[in-house]
Design an enzyme around this catalytic site. Structure first.
Site, PDB file in Angstrom:
ATOM      1  N   HIS A 125      -9.308   7.173-116.035  1.00 23.60           N
ATOM      2  CA  HIS A 125      -9.272   6.327-117.227  1.00 23.60           C
ATOM      3  C   HIS A 125      -9.662   7.092-118.477  1.00 23.60           C
ATOM      4  CE1 HIS A 125     -13.661   5.982-117.239  1.00 23.60           C
ATOM      5  NE2 HIS A 125     -13.634   5.520-115.994  1.00 23.60           N
ATOM      6  N   CYS A 144     -15.623   7.395-111.353  1.00 23.92           N
ATOM      7  CA  CYS A 144     -14.229   7.567-111.780  1.00 23.92           C
ATOM      8  C   CYS A 144     -13.996   8.957-112.358  1.00 23.92           C
ATOM      9  CB  CYS A 144     -13.872   6.521-112.836  1.00 23.92           C
ATOM     10  SG  CYS A 144     -13.914   4.823-112.211  1.00 23.92           S
TER      11      CYS A 144
END
Length: 169
Positions: A125, A144
């Site tokens: 992301h 992430c």
């Protein structure tokens, strides 16, 4: 009275403003298909590979505990192993995001043996929206893979669901 040249300049300016507003975060890509993603955690690099080799390379940030394989919910680690890109989130809190299929069967089994949850919602992301975590540290996510907003726009346009991803230590 407004001259024809002034009117034309005003109209052209209006068109430019409208087109730039439409551009937004969604890009198009018509190059060679991405056949695989490779992440090297120790080097903090993401490679998008095509049939003939790397197409693009990006610097990355990882989970706040970057060493080792993600095993449990909340451990702050980024997974290691073979997964696939399995979803897209155009409304992500982190600009745009593409999902990684963590946990796989082995990840579930290991966590279950330990009586713990494996965690989930692992994505590649962009940066956080204003008011969220600061981007002034290298490894700031909960597990992430982070890139900047311009980079995730490019990655989002290039990578399709079902693309394999390998994450190396």
């Amino acid at each position: 009275m407004v001259s024809c040249g002034t009117r034309r300049f005003f109209l052209l300016g209006t068109v430019v403003v409208l087109l730039s507003a439409c551009a937004g975060k969604f890009r198009t890509y018509d190059g060679p298909p991405v056949t695989r993603l490779r992440i090297y955690k120790s080097e903090r690099l993401l490679f998008l590979d095509g049939e003939t080799g790397p197409l693009k390379t990006y610097p990355i940030g990882l989970g706040f505990a970057p060493t080792g394989h993600k095993q449990f919910e909340g451990d702050g680690k980024t997974p290691e192993g073979r997964y696939v890109i399995d979803r897209r989130n155009p409304d992500s809190l982190y600009h745009l995001s593409i999902g990684i299929s963590y946990p796989n069967d082995a990840d579930f089994a290991f966590a279950a043996e330990q009586g713990r949850a494996p965690g989930g919602d692992i994505f590649i992301h962009g940066g956080p929206r204003r008011g969220k975590e600061p981007l002034n540290v290298r490894d700031w996510t909960a597990g992430c893979i982070a890139v900047n907003d311009r980079q995730i726009e490019e990655i989002y346009s290039m990578v399709r669901n079902g693309t394999p991803i390998e994450i190396f230590p």
